[in-house]
Write a protein that holds these residues in place. Sequence first.
Motif, PDB file in Angstrom:
ATOM      1  N   TYR A  15       9.955  10.569  -8.807  1.00 38.56           N
ATOM      2  CA  TYR A  15      10.296  10.013  -7.505  1.00 38.56           C
ATOM      3  C   TYR A  15      10.277   8.495  -7.568  1.00 38.56           C
ATOM      4  CZ  TYR A  15       9.854  14.548  -5.224  1.00 38.56           C
ATOM      5  OH  TYR A  15      10.035  15.854  -4.837  1.00 38.56           O
ATOM      6  N   GLN A  69       9.862   5.034  -5.044  1.00 37.23           N
ATOM      7  CA  GLN A  69       9.384   4.629  -3.721  1.00 37.23           C
ATOM      8  C   GLN A  69       9.523   3.132  -3.527  1.00 37.23           C
ATOM      9  OE1 GLN A  69       5.233   5.439  -2.766  1.00 37.23           O
ATOM     10  NE2 GLN A  69       5.748   5.703  -0.596  1.00 37.23           N
ATOM     11  N   SER A  71       7.202   0.629   2.328  1.00 33.88           N
ATOM     12  CA  SER A  71       7.349   1.131   3.699  1.00 33.88           C
ATOM     13  C   SER A  71       8.310   2.308   3.812  1.00 33.88           C
ATOM     14  CB  SER A  71       7.821   0.008   4.641  1.00 33.88           C
ATOM     15  OG  SER A  71       6.892  -1.048   4.648  1.00 33.88           O
ATOM     16  N   GLN A  72       8.535   2.993   2.706  1.00 37.65           N
ATOM     17  CA  GLN A  72       9.365   4.190   2.731  1.00 37.65           C
ATOM     18  C   GLN A  72       8.641   5.329   2.021  1.00 37.65           C
ATOM     19  OE1 GLN A  72      13.419   3.778   1.401  1.00 37.65           O
ATOM     20  NE2 GLN A  72      13.612   1.699   2.227  1.00 37.65           N
ATOM     21  N   GLY A  73       9.040   6.554   2.344  1.00 37.00           N
ATOM     22  CA  GLY A  73       8.526   7.688   1.596  1.00 37.00           C
ATOM     23  C   GLY A  73       9.208   7.782   0.243  1.00 37.00           C
ATOM     24  N   PRO A  74       8.576   8.459  -0.702  1.00 36.18           N
ATOM     25  CA  PRO A  74       9.200   8.638  -2.018  1.00 36.18           C
ATOM     26  C   PRO A  74      10.541   9.358  -1.917  1.00 36.18           C
ATOM     27  CG  PRO A  74       6.877   9.221  -2.105  1.00 36.18           C
ATOM     28  CD  PRO A  74       7.220   9.048  -0.657  1.00 36.18           C
ATOM     29  N   PHE A 134      13.415  11.558  -4.259  1.00 31.91           N
ATOM     30  CA  PHE A 134      13.657  12.308  -5.484  1.00 31.91           C
ATOM     31  C   PHE A 134      14.671  11.605  -6.375  1.00 31.91           C
ATOM     32  CE2 PHE A 134      14.118  16.181  -7.938  1.00 31.91           C
ATOM     33  CZ  PHE A 134      15.430  16.160  -8.361  1.00 31.91           C
ATOM     34  N   TYR A 141       7.112   7.469  -9.643  1.00 34.93           N
ATOM     35  CA  TYR A 141       6.030   8.442  -9.776  1.00 34.93           C
ATOM     36  C   TYR A 141       6.488   9.660 -10.564  1.00 34.93           C
ATOM     37  CZ  TYR A 141       3.564   5.976  -6.056  1.00 34.93           C
ATOM     38  OH  TYR A 141       2.930   5.027  -5.299  1.00 34.93           O
ATOM     39  N   LEU A 180       5.630  13.531 -11.160  1.00 29.77           N
ATOM     40  CA  LEU A 180       4.993  14.633 -10.429  1.00 29.77           C
ATOM     41  C   LEU A 180       5.119  15.904 -11.247  1.00 29.77           C
ATOM     42  CD1 LEU A 180       3.821  15.848  -7.792  1.00 29.77           C
ATOM     43  CD2 LEU A 180       6.173  16.103  -6.997  1.00 29.77           C
ATOM     44  N   PHE A 221       0.701  13.663  -7.903  1.00 26.09           N
ATOM     45  CA  PHE A 221       1.447  12.463  -8.252  1.00 26.09           C
ATOM     46  C   PHE A 221       0.618  11.656  -9.236  1.00 26.09           C
ATOM     47  CE2 PHE A 221       5.200  11.647  -5.598  1.00 26.09           C
ATOM     48  CZ  PHE A 221       5.138  12.711  -4.723  1.00 26.09           C
ATOM     49  N   GLY A 222       1.286  11.009 -10.159  1.00 28.82           N
ATOM     50  CA  GLY A 222       0.609  10.069 -11.033  1.00 28.82           C
ATOM     51  C   GLY A 222       0.291   8.793 -10.260  1.00 28.82           C
ATOM     52  N   GLY A 223      -0.311   7.837 -10.938  1.00 24.65           N
ATOM     53  CA  GLY A 223      -0.629   6.577 -10.283  1.00 24.65           C
ATOM     54  C   GLY A 223       0.592   5.735  -9.993  1.00 24.65           C
ATOM     55  N   ARG A 268       4.946   0.494 -11.485  1.00 31.90           N
ATOM     56  CA  ARG A 268       5.681  -0.544 -10.743  1.00 31.90           C
ATOM     57  C   ARG A 268       6.677  -1.201 -11.675  1.00 31.90           C
ATOM     58  NH1 ARG A 268       3.584  -1.609  -5.903  1.00 31.90           N
ATOM     59  NH2 ARG A 268       1.545  -0.679  -5.459  1.00 31.90           N
TER      60      ARG A 268
END
Lengths: 111, 114
Positions: A36, A38, A41-44, A46, A87, A89, A101-103, A106
């Motif tokens: 995913y 991200q 300020s947004q959701g992840p 796919f 991320y 998953l 989810f992994g850490g 960035r």
Amino acid sequence: LAKTTQPISMDSYEGQEVNITCSHNNIATNDYITWYQQFPSQGPRFIIQGYKTKVTNEVASLFIPADRKSSTLSLPRVSLSDTAVYYCLVGVGAAGNKLTFGGGTRVLVKP
Amino acid sequence: EAGVVQSPRYKIIEKKQPVAFWCNPISGHNTLYWYRQNLGQGPELLIRYENEEAVDDSQLPKDRFSAERLKGVDSTLKIQPAELGDSAVYLCASSHSLEGNEQFFGPGTRLTVL
């Protein structure tokens, strides 16, 4: 519990290929590997999903070795807008496996 | 097609107050997830519903958190009473099936507990 490990951060430049590897040593037989993206300020969102070998779509490729204990997300020719957290998953929630989810990694794409 | 809808987008409350978050999943999606995301960390699953049944709530702090999905469609997550450490973004996601599912996430609710 399918725990994942990813690099914390990664820098790249526009036009380059970015490869992010995720380790998931205790992946279960029924688990899929999903990535995913991200933005703040947004959701992840796919990106790609696979079970084994290689999967490719219009935005990325996912490489999974035979033992499935790791996977690599490949982003070809990144642009500034690809700057985000990525991320890994693992899991589908069946057979008692938790969705983890992994850490996150960035990724900073520089001009 | 409308995506996952969450409300409110932001909520500021004082500690010990109750708070509720609402989620409307994508039409036809039978699986619904609630996640909590702390600053700089990945989302942490709180609870997963398959239709109206909670099939995984092992990570839900049941002393203060509760959730419901009475008709197998929209869902509410409640915290009562809220603590300072509950400040986070609460994400809702939905998917069509358990096998090889793609989860669609809402924008989240940012909770600040003062």
